[in-house]
Design a protein around this motif. Structure first.
Motif, PDB file in Angstrom:
ATOM      1  N   UNK A 175      10.509 -16.330  -6.473  1.00  0.00           N
ATOM      2  CA  UNK A 175       9.756 -16.379  -5.223  1.00  0.00           C
ATOM      3  C   UNK A 175       9.922 -15.147  -4.374  1.00  0.00           C
ATOM      4  N   UNK A 176      10.744 -14.189  -4.799  1.00  0.00           N
ATOM      5  CA  UNK A 176      10.918 -12.947  -4.057  1.00  0.00           C
ATOM      6  C   UNK A 176       9.804 -11.959  -4.398  1.00  0.00           C
ATOM      7  N   UNK A 177       9.421 -11.159  -3.426  1.00  0.00           N
ATOM      8  CA  UNK A 177       8.359 -10.186  -3.617  1.00  0.00           C
ATOM      9  C   UNK A 177       8.853  -9.017  -4.475  1.00  0.00           C
ATOM     10  N   UNK A 178       8.087  -8.687  -5.519  1.00  0.00           N
ATOM     11  CA  UNK A 178       8.430  -7.550  -6.366  1.00  0.00           C
ATOM     12  C   UNK A 178       7.665  -6.307  -5.972  1.00  0.00           C
ATOM     13  N   UNK A 179       6.412  -6.471  -5.591  1.00  0.00           N
ATOM     14  CA  UNK A 179       5.604  -5.333  -5.152  1.00  0.00           C
ATOM     15  C   UNK A 179       4.472  -5.858  -4.283  1.00  0.00           C
ATOM     16  N   UNK A 180       4.035  -5.037  -3.337  1.00  0.00           N
ATOM     17  CA  UNK A 180       2.940  -5.454  -2.450  1.00  0.00           C
ATOM     18  C   UNK A 180       2.126  -4.235  -2.037  1.00  0.00           C
ATOM     19  N   UNK A 181       0.874  -4.482  -1.716  1.00  0.00           N
ATOM     20  CA  UNK A 181      -0.014  -3.445  -1.194  1.00  0.00           C
ATOM     21  C   UNK A 181      -0.623  -3.979   0.095  1.00  0.00           C
ATOM     22  N   UNK A 182      -0.531  -3.193   1.145  1.00  0.00           N
ATOM     23  CA  UNK A 182      -1.038  -3.605   2.454  1.00  0.00           C
ATOM     24  C   UNK A 182      -2.195  -2.705   2.872  1.00  0.00           C
ATOM     25  N   UNK A 183      -3.365  -3.278   3.056  1.00  0.00           N
ATOM     26  CA  UNK A 183      -4.538  -2.557   3.557  1.00  0.00           C
ATOM     27  C   UNK A 183      -4.668  -2.880   5.040  1.00  0.00           C
ATOM     28  N   UNK A 184      -4.089  -2.029   5.889  1.00  0.00           N
ATOM     29  CA  UNK A 184      -4.000  -2.322   7.328  1.00  0.00           C
ATOM     30  C   UNK A 184      -4.734  -1.278   8.179  1.00  0.00           C
ATOM     31  N   UNK A 185      -5.711  -0.588   7.591  1.00  0.00           N
ATOM     32  CA  UNK A 185      -6.353   0.530   8.285  1.00  0.00           C
ATOM     33  C   UNK A 185      -6.989   0.113   9.608  1.00  0.00           C
ATOM     34  N   UNK A 186      -7.456  -1.127   9.709  1.00  0.00           N
ATOM     35  CA  UNK A 186      -8.151  -1.566  10.918  1.00  0.00           C
ATOM     36  C   UNK A 186      -7.243  -1.529  12.144  1.00  0.00           C
ATOM     37  N   UNK A 187      -5.915  -1.585  11.922  1.00  0.00           N
ATOM     38  CA  UNK A 187      -4.993  -1.573  13.066  1.00  0.00           C
ATOM     39  C   UNK A 187      -5.042  -0.269  13.847  1.00  0.00           C
ATOM     40  N   UNK A 188      -5.518   0.799  13.208  1.00  0.00           N
ATOM     41  CA  UNK A 188      -5.652   2.065  13.939  1.00  0.00           C
ATOM     42  C   UNK A 188      -6.671   1.960  15.056  1.00  0.00           C
ATOM     43  N   UNK A 189      -7.511   0.933  14.997  1.00  0.00           N
ATOM     44  CA  UNK A 189      -8.502   0.732  16.061  1.00  0.00           C
ATOM     45  C   UNK A 189      -7.889   0.110  17.310  1.00  0.00           C
ATOM     46  N   UNK A 190      -6.648  -0.367  17.200  1.00  0.00           N
ATOM     47  CA  UNK A 190      -5.927  -0.816  18.403  1.00  0.00           C
ATOM     48  C   UNK A 190      -5.368   0.416  19.092  1.00  0.00           C
ATOM     49  N   UNK A 191      -6.250   1.186  19.694  1.00  0.00           N
ATOM     50  CA  UNK A 191      -5.862   2.458  20.281  1.00  0.00           C
ATOM     51  C   UNK A 191      -5.432   2.283  21.737  1.00  0.00           C
ATOM     52  N   UNK A 192      -5.097   3.395  22.347  1.00  0.00           N
ATOM     53  CA  UNK A 192      -4.574   3.375  23.718  1.00  0.00           C
ATOM     54  C   UNK A 192      -5.536   2.710  24.689  1.00  0.00           C
ATOM     55  N   UNK A 193      -6.821   3.034  24.578  1.00  0.00           N
ATOM     56  CA  UNK A 193      -7.810   2.467  25.504  1.00  0.00           C
ATOM     57  C   UNK A 193      -7.889   0.951  25.371  1.00  0.00           C
TER      58      UNK A 193
END
Length: 366
Positions: free
Chosen positions: A158-176
């Motif tokens: 049940x432990x994670x061996x490998x993972x891929x995270x597609x999190x590009x949308x979080x860059x849209x949480x910008x300063x403004x």
């Protein structure tokens, strides 16, 4: 507060003038049932006066990742570079979102600031989060964008061996976009951040709200270093050992090495640090105490270890909000993690304050 009461209160917070019939239709229950729940919420002091004026109470704001977790595990020993018979599950995830849901299920008021696309996954995250009791009105919905996805492969334990995270949308949480939530963040009893956020976002949040209690989950060794320049604003740091090593540039392992590592973090300005050690428990350095706390009894058999760290973090925030002593904070957070290990979903659907306290009691009895 019951699950249904959390759902009704979340709808009222989003629209204080919503009718009882509209609530009934959204939750697929009768109007009379809604009236009964609202009466109970009023008696508890959570709603007061006409127009559903919601009583101001302590609340937490979580800022960071919200995605769909897709994880697969083999039916037998994992064979690399081969097709493995097994099972695949998907559920809403993302560190900040997971912590928010755990806190909501533990009975705490939690608001989420995150970004999702206008796709099916984005709708799923918002709908499920609202159902779980998270206040989702601050989640940014972006047209034409793809909601984050976290893909992981588990081994036979049940432990994670490998993972891929597609999190590009979080860059849209910008300063403004973050600055638009400044009044909310200033009123929060605690702020929870994850290091899925960009350097710019972390700089703003740790700078503008340095006077607030800021809890940080470091997500992964690849992303943990993003918080390094801002450690002086961190109230509580919640890394794994790999993440703590990546952040500090020091090696853990022995108690002495971990104590040296903790001193380094305190020298950077971190007040409390809890380093999770998997089945060995947690190393802690807080309230003038330092050491390793092993589980009170062997951790539950792991079905999916992905959400255990997030449950631990939520348990620690919850225990801090209740102003418990260090020993009780550790016990509660570790029990929340143990409860989560036995579930295929990233957040246990059986997570509740009562369930975690019951598990604490079972540990003591054993």
């Amino acid at each position: 507060m019951t699950e249904r009461e959390r759902q009704i209160l979340a709808l009222i917070r989003e629209d204080p003038l919503i009718s009882q019939q509209a609530i009934a239709e959204k939750l697929d229950i009768t109007r009379s049932a809604v009236a009964g729940h609202i009466m109970k919420l009023t008696n508890k002091g959570l709603i007061k006066g006409r127009g559903y004026v919601v009583s101001e109470a302590p609340f937490v704001v979580a800022v960071g990742g919200a995605n769909v977790d897709v994880h697969g595990g083999p039916a037998a020993k994992l064979r690399l570079r081969d097709s493995n018979p097994g099972s695949v599950h998907s559920s809403p995830g993302g560190v900040a979102r997971n912590i928010a849901e755990n806190l909501a299920r533990l009975g705490f008021d939690c608001r989420l600031i995150a970004a999702v696309g206008d796709d099916h996954y984005g709708e799923l995250i918002v709908r499920q989060g609202r159902s779980a009791g998270i206040h989702m009105q601050h989640v940014l919905r972006l047209d034409g964008e793809q909601t984050s996805t976290y893909l992981s492969v588990l081994d036979e334990t049940g432990d994670m061996r490998v993972a891929i995270a597609d999190m590009a949308i979080l860059d849209r949480l910008d300063l403004q976009r973050l600055a638009a939530h400044e009044p909310l963040l200033r009123q929060a009893t605690a702020i929870v951040l994850d290091t899925n956020l960009s350097d710019t976002a972390l700089a703003y949040l740790t700078g503008a709200f340095a006077g607030r209690p800021i809890f940080v989950d470091t997500v992964s060794s690849a992303k943990a270093t993003r918080i390094r320049p801002f450690l002086n604003a961190v109230h509580t740091l919640l890394p794994s050992m790999l993440e703590a090593e990546a952040l500090s540039g020091m090696q853990g392992g022995s108690k002495r090495r971990m104590s040296d590592m903790a001193k380094w973090f305190h020298d950077q300005g971190v007040r409390h640090i809890y380093i999770t050690l998997g089945r060995k428990g947690v190393f802690f350095s807080a309230d003038g105490e330092r050491g390793v706390r092993a589980p009170a009894q062997p951790m539950r058999k792991s079905v999916n270890a992905n959400g255990a760290g997030d449950a631990f973090a939520a348990g620690m925030v919850a225990a801090w909000l209740r102003d418990w002593a260090l020993a009780e904070r550790l016990e509660f957070a570790m029990a929340a993690a143990s409860l989560t290990l036995a579930e295929s979903a990233t957040v246990s659907p059986s997570m509740s304050f009562t369930a975690v306290k019951r598990l604490c009691g079972a540990h003591r009895a054993a």
